[in-house]
Design a protein around this motif. Structure first.
Motif, PDB file in Angstrom:
ATOM      1  N   GLU A  28       0.591  14.069   2.267  1.00  0.00           N
ATOM      2  CA  GLU A  28       1.356  15.144   2.815  1.00  0.00           C
ATOM      3  C   GLU A  28       2.473  14.844   3.739  1.00  0.00           C
ATOM      4  O   GLU A  28       3.555  15.136   3.564  1.00  0.00           O
ATOM      5  N   SER A  29       2.147  13.885   4.406  1.00  0.00           N
ATOM      6  CA  SER A  29       3.328  13.237   5.536  1.00  0.00           C
ATOM      7  C   SER A  29       4.373  12.353   4.539  1.00  0.00           C
ATOM      8  O   SER A  29       5.560  12.639   4.726  1.00  0.00           O
ATOM      9  N   ALA A  30       3.962  11.650   3.577  1.00  0.00           N
ATOM     10  CA  ALA A  30       4.825  10.870   2.753  1.00  0.00           C
ATOM     11  C   ALA A  30       5.746  12.248   1.944  1.00  0.00           C
ATOM     12  O   ALA A  30       6.939  11.680   1.756  1.00  0.00           O
ATOM     13  N   LEU A  31       5.141  13.229   1.326  1.00  0.00           N
ATOM     14  CA  LEU A  31       5.796  14.321   0.964  1.00  0.00           C
ATOM     15  C   LEU A  31       6.936  14.626   1.613  1.00  0.00           C
ATOM     16  O   LEU A  31       8.010  15.239   1.396  1.00  0.00           O
ATOM     17  N   LEU A  32       6.512  15.052   2.907  1.00  0.00           N
ATOM     18  CA  LEU A  32       7.372  15.890   3.912  1.00  0.00           C
ATOM     19  C   LEU A  32       8.548  14.838   4.296  1.00  0.00           C
ATOM     20  O   LEU A  32       9.719  15.340   4.438  1.00  0.00           O
ATOM     21  N   GLN A  33       8.268  13.471   4.496  1.00  0.00           N
ATOM     22  CA  GLN A  33       9.401  12.588   4.877  1.00  0.00           C
ATOM     23  C   GLN A  33      10.213  12.150   3.634  1.00  0.00           C
ATOM     24  O   GLN A  33      11.211  11.252   3.715  1.00  0.00           O
ATOM     25  N   ASN A  34       9.701  12.500   2.416  1.00  0.00           N
ATOM     26  CA  ASN A  34      10.233  12.186   1.016  1.00  0.00           C
ATOM     27  C   ASN A  34      10.354  10.440   1.011  1.00  0.00           C
ATOM     28  O   ASN A  34      11.219   9.803   0.466  1.00  0.00           O
ATOM     29  N   GLU A  35       9.081   9.965   1.531  1.00  0.00           N
ATOM     30  CA  GLU A  35       9.103   8.534   1.147  1.00  0.00           C
ATOM     31  C   GLU A  35       9.017   8.110  -0.174  1.00  0.00           C
ATOM     32  O   GLU A  35       8.309   9.084  -1.154  1.00  0.00           O
ATOM     33  N   ASN A  36       8.797   7.027  -0.682  1.00  0.00           N
ATOM     34  CA  ASN A  36       8.731   6.503  -2.048  1.00  0.00           C
ATOM     35  C   ASN A  36       7.132   6.049  -2.090  1.00  0.00           C
ATOM     36  O   ASN A  36       6.745   5.263  -1.482  1.00  0.00           O
ATOM     37  N   ILE A  37       6.836   6.772  -3.203  1.00  0.00           N
ATOM     38  CA  ILE A  37       5.499   6.257  -3.440  1.00  0.00           C
ATOM     39  C   ILE A  37       5.113   5.803  -4.561  1.00  0.00           C
ATOM     40  O   ILE A  37       5.640   6.386  -5.845  1.00  0.00           O
ATOM     41  N   LEU A  38       4.285   4.858  -4.699  1.00  0.00           N
ATOM     42  CA  LEU A  38       3.949   3.959  -5.862  1.00  0.00           C
ATOM     43  C   LEU A  38       2.575   4.074  -6.252  1.00  0.00           C
ATOM     44  O   LEU A  38       1.647   3.895  -5.409  1.00  0.00           O
ATOM     45  N   VAL A  39       2.451   4.645  -7.490  1.00  0.00           N
ATOM     46  CA  VAL A  39       1.049   4.527  -7.997  1.00  0.00           C
ATOM     47  C   VAL A  39       0.541   3.607  -8.886  1.00  0.00           C
ATOM     48  O   VAL A  39       1.155   3.406  -9.884  1.00  0.00           O
ATOM     49  N   PHE A  40      -0.409   2.882  -8.547  1.00  0.00           N
ATOM     50  CA  PHE A  40      -0.683   1.684  -9.000  1.00  0.00           C
ATOM     51  C   PHE A  40      -2.164   1.731  -9.783  1.00  0.00           C
ATOM     52  O   PHE A  40      -3.209   2.290  -8.961  1.00  0.00           O
ATOM     53  N   GLY A  41      -2.354   1.191 -11.042  1.00  0.00           N
ATOM     54  CA  GLY A  41      -3.673   1.267 -11.239  1.00  0.00           C
ATOM     55  C   GLY A  41      -3.810   0.152 -12.438  1.00  0.00           C
ATOM     56  O   GLY A  41      -2.908  -0.651 -12.942  1.00  0.00           O
ATOM     57  N   ASP A  42      -4.967  -0.193 -12.575  1.00  0.00           N
ATOM     58  CA  ASP A  42      -5.662  -1.026 -13.570  1.00  0.00           C
ATOM     59  C   ASP A  42      -4.879  -0.871 -15.069  1.00  0.00           C
ATOM     60  O   ASP A  42      -4.712   0.290 -15.486  1.00  0.00           O
ATOM     61  N   TYR A  43      -5.142  -1.897 -15.874  1.00  0.00           N
ATOM     62  CA  TYR A  43      -4.473  -1.740 -17.249  1.00  0.00           C
ATOM     63  C   TYR A  43      -5.257  -1.226 -18.570  1.00  0.00           C
ATOM     64  O   TYR A  43      -5.046  -1.062 -19.583  1.00  0.00           O
ATOM     65  N   ASP A  44      -6.808  -0.807 -17.998  1.00  0.00           N
ATOM     66  CA  ASP A  44      -7.590  -0.311 -19.093  1.00  0.00           C
ATOM     67  C   ASP A  44      -7.457   1.313 -19.097  1.00  0.00           C
ATOM     68  O   ASP A  44      -6.371   1.971 -18.328  1.00  0.00           O
ATOM     69  N   VAL A  45      -8.265   1.829 -19.879  1.00  0.00           N
ATOM     70  CA  VAL A  45      -7.976   3.552 -20.004  1.00  0.00           C
ATOM     71  C   VAL A  45      -8.332   4.214 -18.830  1.00  0.00           C
ATOM     72  O   VAL A  45      -7.503   5.178 -18.411  1.00  0.00           O
ATOM     73  N   ASP A  46      -9.242   3.628 -17.976  1.00  0.00           N
ATOM     74  CA  ASP A  46      -9.682   4.547 -16.678  1.00  0.00           C
ATOM     75  C   ASP A  46      -8.489   4.224 -15.671  1.00  0.00           C
ATOM     76  O   ASP A  46      -7.889   5.383 -15.276  1.00  0.00           O
ATOM     77  N   GLY A  47      -7.938   3.107 -15.822  1.00  0.00           N
ATOM     78  CA  GLY A  47      -6.784   2.818 -14.870  1.00  0.00           C
ATOM     79  C   GLY A  47      -5.518   3.460 -15.200  1.00  0.00           C
ATOM     80  O   GLY A  47      -4.690   4.296 -14.493  1.00  0.00           O
ATOM     81  N   THR A  48      -4.985   3.484 -16.666  1.00  0.00           N
ATOM     82  CA  THR A  48      -3.693   4.237 -16.730  1.00  0.00           C
ATOM     83  C   THR A  48      -3.911   5.652 -17.051  1.00  0.00           C
ATOM     84  O   THR A  48      -3.020   6.308 -16.684  1.00  0.00           O
ATOM     85  N   SER A  49      -5.035   6.283 -17.350  1.00  0.00           N
ATOM     86  CA  SER A  49      -5.177   7.529 -17.247  1.00  0.00           C
ATOM     87  C   SER A  49      -5.198   8.252 -15.705  1.00  0.00           C
ATOM     88  O   SER A  49      -4.711   9.108 -15.415  1.00  0.00           O
ATOM     89  N   SER A  50      -5.735   7.470 -14.762  1.00  0.00           N
ATOM     90  CA  SER A  50      -5.856   7.684 -13.403  1.00  0.00           C
ATOM     91  C   SER A  50      -4.276   7.713 -13.012  1.00  0.00           C
ATOM     92  O   SER A  50      -3.923   8.445 -12.184  1.00  0.00           O
ATOM     93  N   VAL A  51      -3.626   6.732 -13.382  1.00  0.00           N
ATOM     94  CA  VAL A  51      -2.132   6.736 -12.940  1.00  0.00           C
ATOM     95  C   VAL A  51      -1.258   7.738 -13.419  1.00  0.00           C
ATOM     96  O   VAL A  51      -0.274   8.339 -13.032  1.00  0.00           O
ATOM     97  N   ALA A  52      -1.587   8.159 -14.694  1.00  0.00           N
ATOM     98  CA  ALA A  52      -0.967   9.265 -15.601  1.00  0.00           C
ATOM     99  C   ALA A  52      -1.505  10.613 -14.738  1.00  0.00           C
ATOM    100  O   ALA A  52      -0.390  11.285 -14.401  1.00  0.00           O
ATOM    101  N   LEU A  53      -2.403  10.598 -14.146  1.00  0.00           N
ATOM    102  CA  LEU A  53      -3.071  11.860 -13.534  1.00  0.00           C
ATOM    103  C   LEU A  53      -2.194  12.073 -12.344  1.00  0.00           C
ATOM    104  O   LEU A  53      -1.705  13.149 -11.886  1.00  0.00           O
ATOM    105  N   MET A  54      -2.475  10.836 -11.367  1.00  0.00           N
ATOM    106  CA  MET A  54      -1.693  11.079 -10.082  1.00  0.00           C
ATOM    107  C   MET A  54      -0.182  11.150 -10.296  1.00  0.00           C
ATOM    108  O   MET A  54       0.215  11.939  -9.514  1.00  0.00           O
ATOM    109  N   SER A  55       0.480  10.462 -10.924  1.00  0.00           N
ATOM    110  CA  SER A  55       1.917  10.367 -11.020  1.00  0.00           C
ATOM    111  C   SER A  55       2.278  11.727 -11.583  1.00  0.00           C
ATOM    112  O   SER A  55       3.118  12.590 -10.823  1.00  0.00           O
ATOM    113  N   SER A  56       1.787  12.373 -12.448  1.00  0.00           N
ATOM    114  CA  SER A  56       1.980  13.665 -13.152  1.00  0.00           C
ATOM    115  C   SER A  56       1.872  14.620 -12.103  1.00  0.00           C
ATOM    116  O   SER A  56       2.732  15.738 -11.788  1.00  0.00           O
TER     117      SER A  56
END
Length: 563
Positions: free
Chosen positions: A70-98
């Motif tokens: 919430e603080s990052a959103l309020l301050q308009n900070e740059n957020i990097l969503v980082f995940g592993d290269y398998d299905v669980d990791g890439t699905s997680s990154v797609a979920l969070m970034s979306s």
């Protein structure tokens, strides 16, 4: 195959549940074997509800994670969503970034390169974040053991929120929040979430602060169900609810990227098994053959036309993956045949040109032929890298630990692991691994096992039973497809081999002469003589349905047959 019949539940429990639910002995037994012993538990099982999901704030550190985002959103900070290269990791990154992109434009994604950076959080990824002025990294499906890397990020003024589901070490990284139900000090009621599931709990918590509830987040559940299926986590408790509603999204209104994959395979209604064998391998192929970024791009694309193009690209990666895995499996089988004839308890093979992205699949394929703990090595830089796979009941991680003096690095769990070692240590390791397994494995584990729920008569297989069994879905660990055993079966005279090279067996069976059921036994073509000349035989099978020219009929899917 070894046939292991599960113990019968106590007669009083069967009688009590049968009376409460008004169902027959077969259904009652199947439910009790799955730990469902009263009306309320059965209602929760058969009628999953989003209300059954737990409060995300029960997870340790969730309040800290929400506050920092919430603080990052309020301050308009740059957020990097980082995940592993398998299905669980890439699905997680797609979920969070979306989800975050509905709140801010200052979001980017990062998937490490399988070959250059390896698994998990990388120094290269942290340097990328620093160079591009990201002040918060949300890591998904990795990070719970990344103590040094999180400390390195802190020195560069970058905060971490970790969403992981792997078992932590003795020490946790110094992150703003470590969300992991497997933390010993975490009292979250359900411990078996996948990485994408933990990510979903974070967006559920964030949404609740905006006055939104879980019903508003259902569109994200196609990603969660895909990760649950691909990561082979138990489909019990909360995972069952997430998978159940996720499969509804996949079949009714999936995101364009998943729809584009479904369009390519031209399948109408998918089960979670289809997700595991059709959708997941394609998403995985990106990280195996090229880069996991391709998978994230596909899963986050909102334009249907572009999604179709990305899916085509990923289909090409998947074709390359299939060809590589087929060729390397054939080469590996040839190597094993050329090895000495002595009895072995392990399979260890090495070829320096084999593609690192498919050696795990090849190890699983070799187990289909030689059922024993298996390691497939290839050259990786100046070292050898291997994927290990095990047989049911044997802990390959412990076996590798016993050979640690020959290994540079290893990690994983009971049935799958990875390791690297120096080339000059290969032969010594190979012998040490063989010695360790031969010493510690129960020899019966070298025969594949089929676990049988119960013995029934053929007359008990009917449309009513099938309708109820379908409601047991989605199936997976903790709730596998029911397997039955029936003896004194007889072929009605139409048994034959079918398919390429007569690999499969098709037979119409009866037990009393009154009922007849068609059976298909994939890979059982060599057992035609067991059923020929109307000899009696017994079978283990699951119930299935056959769709042919618009007609739907019950059929048995044979797992094994014996005289």
């Amino acid at each position: 195959m070894r046939w292991t019949l599960k113990p019968k539940p106590e007669a009083e429990k069967v009688a009590s549940l049968k009376k409460a639910l008004q169902v027959d002995d077969v259904v009652t037994t199947l439910l009790l074997q799955r730990g469902i012993d009263n009306y309320e538990a059965a209602k929760t099982f058969f009628r999953p509800s989003l209300n059954d999901l737990h409060d995300p704030f029960l997870m340790k550190d969730m309040d800290k994670a929400v506050k920092r985002v919430e603080s990052a959103l309020l301050q308009n900070e740059n957020i990097l969503v980082f995940g592993d290269y398998d299905v669980d990791g890439t699905s997680s990154v797609a979920l969070m970034s979306s989800y975050l992109k509905t709140k801010t434009d200052s979001v980017a994604t990062y998937i490490p390169d399988r070959y250059d950076e390896g698994y998990g959080i990388s120094y290269k990824g942290i340097d990328f974040a620093h160079d591009n002025e990201f002040s918060l990294i949300i890591a998904l499906d990795c990070g719970v053991k990344a103590i040094d890397k999180v400390a390195y990020a802190k020195e560069k003024g970058i905060d971490f929120i970790i969403c992981d589901h792997h078992r932590p070490g003795n020490e946790l990284p110094n992150a703003i929040a470590v969300l992991d139900p497997k933390r010993e000090d975490c009292e979250y009621p359900y411990k078996e979430l996948c990485g994408c599931g933990v990510g979903f709990k974070l967006i559920q918590a964030l949404a609740s602060k905006d006055g939104r509830n879980v019903e508003d987040l259902v569109t994200y559940l196609d990603l969660v169900a895909t990760a649950i299926g691909a990561d082979i986590v138990p489909i019990t408790g909360e995972n069952r609810v997430l998978a159940y509603f996720g499969m509804q999204v996949i079949n009714a209104n999936p995101r364009p990227g998943i729809q584009a994959i479904i369009n390519q395979v031209k399948k109408e209604e998918l089960t979670i098994t289809d997700v595991v064998f059709i959708v997941a391998p394609r998403i995985n192929a990106a990280g195996r053959m090229k880069h996991g970024n391709y998978a994230v791009t596909l899963l986050t694309e909102t334009d249907t036309f572009l999604a179709e193009q990305y899916a085509e690209e990923i289909e090409n990666f998947n074709s390359d993956r299939r060809e590589a895995d087929k060729r390397i499996t054939e080469e590996a089988l040839q190597l094993i045949e050329e090895q000495d004839e002595q009895e072995r308890f392990t399979t260890v093979v090495y070829q320096e040109t084999w593609h690192k992205g498919v050696i795990g699949i090849v190890a699983s394929r070799l187990i289909e032929t030689y059922y024993r703990p298996t390691l497939v090595f290839t050259k990786s830089g100046d070292k050898l890298a291997a994927s290990a796979r095990s047989v049911s009941g044997f802990d390959v991680y412990n076996a590798l630990e016993a050979c640690a003096e020959h290994i540079d690095q290893f990690g994983g769990h009971k049935y799958a692991a990875g390791l690297t070692l120096k080339e000059e240590n290969y032969e010594a390791f190979k012998q040490a691994f063989e010695d360790e397994v031969s010493k510690t494995i129960d020899k019966s584990l070298l025969i594949p096992e089929v676990k049988v729920d119960m013995k029934i008569d053929l007359s008990e297989v009917n449309d009513k039973l099938w309708r109820i069994i379908k409601q047991f879905a989605p199936f997976g660990p903790g709730n596998m497809t029911p397997i039955f055993m029936t003896d004194y079966l007889k072929d009605t005279g139409y048994g034959k081999c079918v398919g390429e090279d007569d690999k499969h067996l098709r037979v119409t069976v009866t037990q009393t002469g009154k009922e007849k059921l068609v059976c298909i036994g994939f890979g059982l073509g060599d057992k035609l003589d067991v059923v020929s000349n109307r000899k009696f035989f017994k079978a283990v099978y699951s119930i299935d349905e056959n769709h042919w020219q618009g007609n739907v009929s019950l059929q048995l899917k044979l797992r094994d047959i014996k005289a």
